[in-house]
Design a protein around this motif. Structure first.
Motif, PDB file in Angstrom:
ATOM      1  N   MET A 193     -15.740  -6.961   0.809  1.00 38.29           N
ATOM      2  CA  MET A 193     -15.068  -8.065   0.128  1.00 38.29           C
ATOM      3  C   MET A 193     -13.619  -7.763  -0.241  1.00 38.29           C
ATOM      4  O   MET A 193     -12.772  -8.663  -0.227  1.00 38.29           O
ATOM      5  N   LEU A 194     -13.311  -6.503  -0.566  1.00 35.72           N
ATOM      6  CA  LEU A 194     -11.959  -6.175  -1.018  1.00 35.72           C
ATOM      7  C   LEU A 194     -10.893  -6.381   0.067  1.00 35.72           C
ATOM      8  O   LEU A 194      -9.839  -6.994  -0.204  1.00 35.72           O
ATOM      9  N   PRO A 195     -11.075  -5.885   1.306  1.00 29.06           N
ATOM     10  CA  PRO A 195     -10.002  -6.043   2.303  1.00 29.06           C
ATOM     11  C   PRO A 195      -9.601  -7.484   2.599  1.00 29.06           C
ATOM     12  O   PRO A 195      -8.395  -7.773   2.655  1.00 29.06           O
ATOM     13  N   PRO A 196     -10.535  -8.434   2.784  1.00 28.25           N
ATOM     14  CA  PRO A 196     -10.060  -9.809   3.070  1.00 28.25           C
ATOM     15  C   PRO A 196      -9.347 -10.449   1.884  1.00 28.25           C
ATOM     16  O   PRO A 196      -8.415 -11.242   2.081  1.00 28.25           O
ATOM     17  N   VAL A 197      -9.775 -10.131   0.659  1.00 31.76           N
ATOM     18  CA  VAL A 197      -9.093 -10.675  -0.523  1.00 31.76           C
ATOM     19  C   VAL A 197      -7.664 -10.144  -0.577  1.00 31.76           C
ATOM     20  O   VAL A 197      -6.700 -10.896  -0.792  1.00 31.76           O
ATOM     21  N   VAL A 198      -7.509  -8.838  -0.366  1.00 35.14           N
ATOM     22  CA  VAL A 198      -6.169  -8.244  -0.370  1.00 35.14           C
ATOM     23  C   VAL A 198      -5.338  -8.796   0.787  1.00 35.14           C
ATOM     24  O   VAL A 198      -4.143  -9.073   0.631  1.00 35.14           O
TER      25      VAL A 198
ATOM     26  N   LEU B 228      -1.575  -0.158  -0.242  1.00 37.38           N
ATOM     27  CA  LEU B 228      -1.946   1.229  -0.500  1.00 37.38           C
ATOM     28  C   LEU B 228      -2.961   1.327  -1.630  1.00 37.38           C
ATOM     29  O   LEU B 228      -3.898   2.135  -1.564  1.00 37.38           O
ATOM     30  N   GLY B 229      -2.790   0.492  -2.650  1.00 33.73           N
ATOM     31  CA  GLY B 229      -3.784   0.470  -3.729  1.00 33.73           C
ATOM     32  C   GLY B 229      -5.153   0.059  -3.230  1.00 33.73           C
ATOM     33  O   GLY B 229      -6.183   0.582  -3.689  1.00 33.73           O
ATOM     34  N   SER B 230      -5.193  -0.887  -2.281  1.00 33.06           N
ATOM     35  CA  SER B 230      -6.464  -1.300  -1.699  1.00 33.06           C
ATOM     36  C   SER B 230      -7.146  -0.143  -0.976  1.00 33.06           C
ATOM     37  O   SER B 230      -8.351   0.089  -1.137  1.00 33.06           O
TER      38      SER B 230
ATOM     39  N   ALA C  85     -10.416   7.335   4.067  1.00 29.07           N
ATOM     40  CA  ALA C  85      -9.498   8.476   4.029  1.00 29.07           C
ATOM     41  C   ALA C  85      -8.464   8.373   5.143  1.00 29.07           C
ATOM     42  O   ALA C  85      -7.255   8.568   4.919  1.00 29.07           O
ATOM     43  N   LEU C  86      -8.923   8.058   6.354  1.00 28.91           N
ATOM     44  CA  LEU C  86      -7.990   7.941   7.478  1.00 28.91           C
ATOM     45  C   LEU C  86      -7.028   6.785   7.266  1.00 28.91           C
ATOM     46  O   LEU C  86      -5.807   6.917   7.503  1.00 28.91           O
ATOM     47  N   ALA C  87      -7.528   5.640   6.813  1.00 24.00           N
ATOM     48  CA  ALA C  87      -6.669   4.478   6.612  1.00 24.00           C
ATOM     49  C   ALA C  87      -5.602   4.760   5.559  1.00 24.00           C
ATOM     50  O   ALA C  87      -4.437   4.359   5.716  1.00 24.00           O
ATOM     51  N   THR C  88      -5.964   5.446   4.492  1.00 22.82           N
ATOM     52  CA  THR C  88      -4.998   5.762   3.435  1.00 22.82           C
ATOM     53  C   THR C  88      -3.864   6.624   3.961  1.00 22.82           C
ATOM     54  O   THR C  88      -2.676   6.359   3.716  1.00 22.82           O
ATOM     55  N   LEU C  89      -4.201   7.663   4.717  1.00 25.54           N
ATOM     56  CA  LEU C  89      -3.181   8.575   5.224  1.00 25.54           C
ATOM     57  C   LEU C  89      -2.325   7.917   6.303  1.00 25.54           C
ATOM     58  O   LEU C  89      -1.109   8.138   6.369  1.00 25.54           O
ATOM     59  N   VAL C  90      -2.932   7.110   7.149  1.00 23.32           N
ATOM     60  CA  VAL C  90      -2.146   6.387   8.151  1.00 23.32           C
ATOM     61  C   VAL C  90      -1.176   5.433   7.473  1.00 23.32           C
ATOM     62  O   VAL C  90      -0.005   5.317   7.877  1.00 23.32           O
ATOM     63  N   LEU C  91      -1.625   4.753   6.427  1.00 26.01           N
ATOM     64  CA  LEU C  91      -0.747   3.818   5.729  1.00 26.01           C
ATOM     65  C   LEU C  91       0.401   4.561   5.041  1.00 26.01           C
ATOM     66  O   LEU C  91       1.538   4.054   4.999  1.00 26.01           O
ATOM     67  N   VAL C  92       0.128   5.733   4.506  1.00 27.22           N
ATOM     68  CA  VAL C  92       1.205   6.546   3.932  1.00 27.22           C
ATOM     69  C   VAL C  92       2.256   6.857   4.993  1.00 27.22           C
ATOM     70  O   VAL C  92       3.469   6.767   4.739  1.00 27.22           O
ATOM     71  N   HIS C  93       1.814   7.205   6.185  1.00 29.44           N
ATOM     72  CA  HIS C  93       2.750   7.491   7.278  1.00 29.44           C
ATOM     73  C   HIS C  93       3.518   6.237   7.686  1.00 29.44           C
ATOM     74  O   HIS C  93       4.729   6.306   7.961  1.00 29.44           O
ATOM     75  N   VAL C  94       2.848   5.123   7.743  1.00 32.59           N
ATOM     76  CA  VAL C  94       3.501   3.863   8.111  1.00 32.59           C
ATOM     77  C   VAL C  94       4.618   3.535   7.126  1.00 32.59           C
ATOM     78  O   VAL C  94       5.729   3.154   7.510  1.00 32.59           O
TER      79      VAL C  94
ATOM     80  N   ARG D 179       8.179  -2.561   9.047  1.00 37.59           N
ATOM     81  CA  ARG D 179       9.368  -3.410   9.115  1.00 37.59           C
ATOM     82  C   ARG D 179       9.617  -3.954  10.523  1.00 37.59           C
ATOM     83  O   ARG D 179      10.492  -4.803  10.712  1.00 37.59           O
ATOM     84  N   GLN D 180       8.877  -3.456  11.506  1.00 37.44           N
ATOM     85  CA  GLN D 180       9.164  -3.792  12.894  1.00 37.44           C
ATOM     86  C   GLN D 180       8.522  -5.101  13.355  1.00 37.44           C
ATOM     87  O   GLN D 180       8.670  -5.479  14.509  1.00 37.44           O
ATOM     88  N   GLY D 181       7.792  -5.761  12.502  1.00 32.18           N
ATOM     89  CA  GLY D 181       7.159  -7.025  12.871  1.00 32.18           C
ATOM     90  C   GLY D 181       6.541  -7.673  11.649  1.00 32.18           C
ATOM     91  O   GLY D 181       6.628  -7.159  10.525  1.00 32.18           O
ATOM     92  N   TRP D 182       5.903  -8.806  11.859  1.00 36.09           N
ATOM     93  CA  TRP D 182       5.327  -9.571  10.762  1.00 36.09           C
ATOM     94  C   TRP D 182       3.872  -9.202  10.524  1.00 36.09           C
ATOM     95  O   TRP D 182       3.133  -8.869  11.433  1.00 36.09           O
ATOM     96  N   HIS D 183       3.466  -9.277   9.260  1.00 34.99           N
ATOM     97  CA  HIS D 183       2.060  -9.282   8.845  1.00 34.99           C
ATOM     98  C   HIS D 183       1.308  -7.998   9.225  1.00 34.99           C
ATOM     99  O   HIS D 183       0.123  -8.058   9.552  1.00 34.99           O
ATOM    100  N   PHE D 184       1.985  -6.872   9.196  1.00 39.92           N
ATOM    101  CA  PHE D 184       1.284  -5.623   9.506  1.00 39.92           C
ATOM    102  C   PHE D 184       0.174  -5.363   8.487  1.00 39.92           C
ATOM    103  O   PHE D 184      -0.965  -5.036   8.870  1.00 39.92           O
ATOM    104  N   HIS D 185       0.479  -5.479   7.215  1.00 42.85           N
ATOM    105  CA  HIS D 185      -0.488  -5.098   6.178  1.00 42.85           C
ATOM    106  C   HIS D 185      -1.714  -6.020   6.120  1.00 42.85           C
ATOM    107  O   HIS D 185      -2.840  -5.529   5.949  1.00 42.85           O
TER     108      HIS D 185
END
Length: 508
Positions: free
Chosen positions: A10-15, A35-37, A88-97, A104-110
């Motif tokens: 439920m959390l990801p679609p709400v965010v 990142l908080g999500s 864990a993987l998603a958090t670290l990938v998002l930190v790198h992003v 910034r290279q396109g729309w609606h990444f997050h």
């Protein structure tokens, strides 16, 4: 019911909705919320894993509709493990992003990133075959957007191939689901498991055909030979951080193989018990060989990582295809290792590409570039991880797999494939490393240093991934015990069947 069980779905679609409609004008705020999500999902996943470690299988009946008529989410040791690995993987990938400004290279990444997490978490928690298909489609649709993020002709071309391959897979998935529903009258995993074991001989052929179609679909997702051809082009054409997240998408196919062919077609399935083994084991061994031979054909560091993912997934499926407790436990230990190692190599490719100018991460000689020394050290560690050499966790995982296969009739083939391809990995990475770091040291004038804002911060996620690999090796004993308990739980499906088919009021 434990209401936290529904939070990963439920959390990801709400965010995502908040990011899409309320925060798209403020990138800084959107980054903080995204990142908080991910951090929240990680905390929730760890707490669910602690609960699952007690051995109690928890279910969540959506809308309070009892199985097999309603949608049910199921938490056991295996699904909890996959939730933690994803978060864990998603958090670290998002930190790198965020550190590299990829968003910034396109729309609606997050928002797309959050919908990707919805599909992954849903696939790991669902107790229903049709909803597994639904969550597959959610994560695939999100992956189409992420894969094309940033545009480019090569990315668009690879994206078309990726979409076509997965549309074919989705069609076969529906046909397989239809066949199994036609002979069993249900789509709930537990209810189907009960009915498959009681099928008359005349219906067993249709059930076998439906199961084999699912094996093909899951093999396509896992890049199992000969269904692997889409992966090298797709993963090497998209941005490296997105490919790092995609490292867990092949594990969705692996997870689905484990879940369906131990629960529905497991020990209680009578004549159909583990019928996929004669097909799965040879395909897995060939995937190991072909995947790691592909390292020598790689033209870029991302392509090298893609072939490494294929070969490592073949190693993982070799252990799973034995359908024995020790082998499955060994494979489950190797699963987080291969996911983290593949993601590490993709992030490393991004850091190298950002510093080599027009040569990017191509495996050609070029001028010395900034941060060569730390990047070459990280490359060496990544090579050790992918090859499965000591002291990292890949060595422990391969050792456990080889040990568990000693008594199997195909032990000779398994040992030859795994040990022989380890040598190929060492040679393939030695070739790539010599071109990127050693031979390039004497070519031309060194490139200018990268801007200050893109230096140390970019290394945070990469260093954290290596830290997880080291922790996986250092904590090998408790992690192995957890995997052994997980394998026993998966291969003894009756408690899972009872938990799903009994509602929360105790009625059957």
């Amino acid at each position: 019911m434990n209401h936290w069980l529904v939070a990963p779905v439920m959390l990801p679609p709400v965010v995502a909705a908040l990011l899409l409609f309320g925060m798209h004008r403020s990138l800084r705020l959107g980054r903080a919320v995204a990142l908080g999500s991910c951090l929240s999902l990680l905390v929730i996943a760890v707490s669910l894993l602690v609960e699952a470690d007690g051995g109690i299988i928890q279910t969540y009946q959506m809308g309070d509709w009892a199985a097999p008529f309603g949608i049910v989410l199921v938490l056991d040791r295996l699904s909890a493990l996959m939730l933690v690995l994803t978060a864990a993987l998603a958090t670290l990938v998002l930190v790198h992003v965020i550190a590299t400004d990829l968003d910034r290279q396109g729309w609606h990444f997050h928002p797309m990133f959050q919908f990707q997490l919805l599909g992954l978490n849903g696939a790991f928690l669902t107790g229903d075959l049709f909803n597994l298909f639904v969550f597959f489609e959610v994560l695939l649709i999100a992956s189409y957007g992420l894969m094309l993020h940033g545009q480019g002709a090569a990315r668009l071309r690879a994206g078309v191939h990726y979409v076509v391959a997965n549309l074919v897979g989705s069609t076969l998935f529906l046909v397989g689901v239809g066949l199994l529903y036609g002979v069993t009258g249900t789509l709930n995993f537990a209810d189907m498991a009960v009915r498959v074991g009681a099928l008359p001989p005349g219906d067993q052929g249709l059930a076998r055909a439906g199961g084999l179609l699912l094996l093909v679909v899951f093999g396509l997702k896992a890049a199992l030979l000969p269904l692997h051809l889409w992966l090298p082009q797709t993963y090497s054409a998209t941005s490296a951080p997105v490919a790092a997240l995609f490292a867990i998408m092949t594990k969705v196919g692996v997870y689905a193989i484990i879940r369906v062919f131990t629960l529905v077609f497991g020990a209680q399935a009578g004549a159909l018990a583990f019928f996929a083994q004669p097909w799965l084991l040879p395909a897995a061994l060939l995937t190991v060989v072909v995947g790691f031979i592909g390292l020598f054909a790689a033209r870029s560091l991302r392509e090298l990582a893609a072939y490494g993912v294929i070969g490592s997934t073949g190693t993982l499926l070799t252990a799973i295809a034995l359908f024995e407790p020790a082998a499955l436990a060994a494979g489950l230990y190797y699963l987080p290792h291969t996911t983290l190692a593949g993601a590490t190599l993709f992030l490393l490719a991004d850091l190298v590409a950002r510093r080599r100018g027009s040569q990017q991460d191509r495996l050609v000689q070029g001028p010395r570039f900034p941060w060569t020394e730390p990047l070459s050290a990280f490359f060496l560690l990544a090579a050790v991880a992918v090859a499965g050499l000591p002291p990292l966790s890949g060595f422990v995982g391969k050792l456990l797999i080889l040990s568990s296969a000693q008594a199997h009739p195909a032990a000779g083939w398994i040992w030859a494939a795994i040990l022989g391809t380890t040598v190929l990995v060492v040679l393939g990475f030695a070739r790539a490393g010599s071109l990127l770091f050693w031979k390039s040291a004497a070519v031309g004038e060194p490139l200018r240093p990268a801007p200050a804002q893109h230096s140390r911060a970019e290394f945070l996620a990469l260093a954290a991934l290596f830290g997880l690999l080291v922790a996986l090796a250092a904590l090998a004993l408790p992690v192995t015990r957890y995997m052994e308990a997980t394998a026993e739980q998966v291969l003894a499906p009756q408690p899972t069947i009872d938990a799903i088919l009994t509602d929360r009021r105790g009625g059957a």
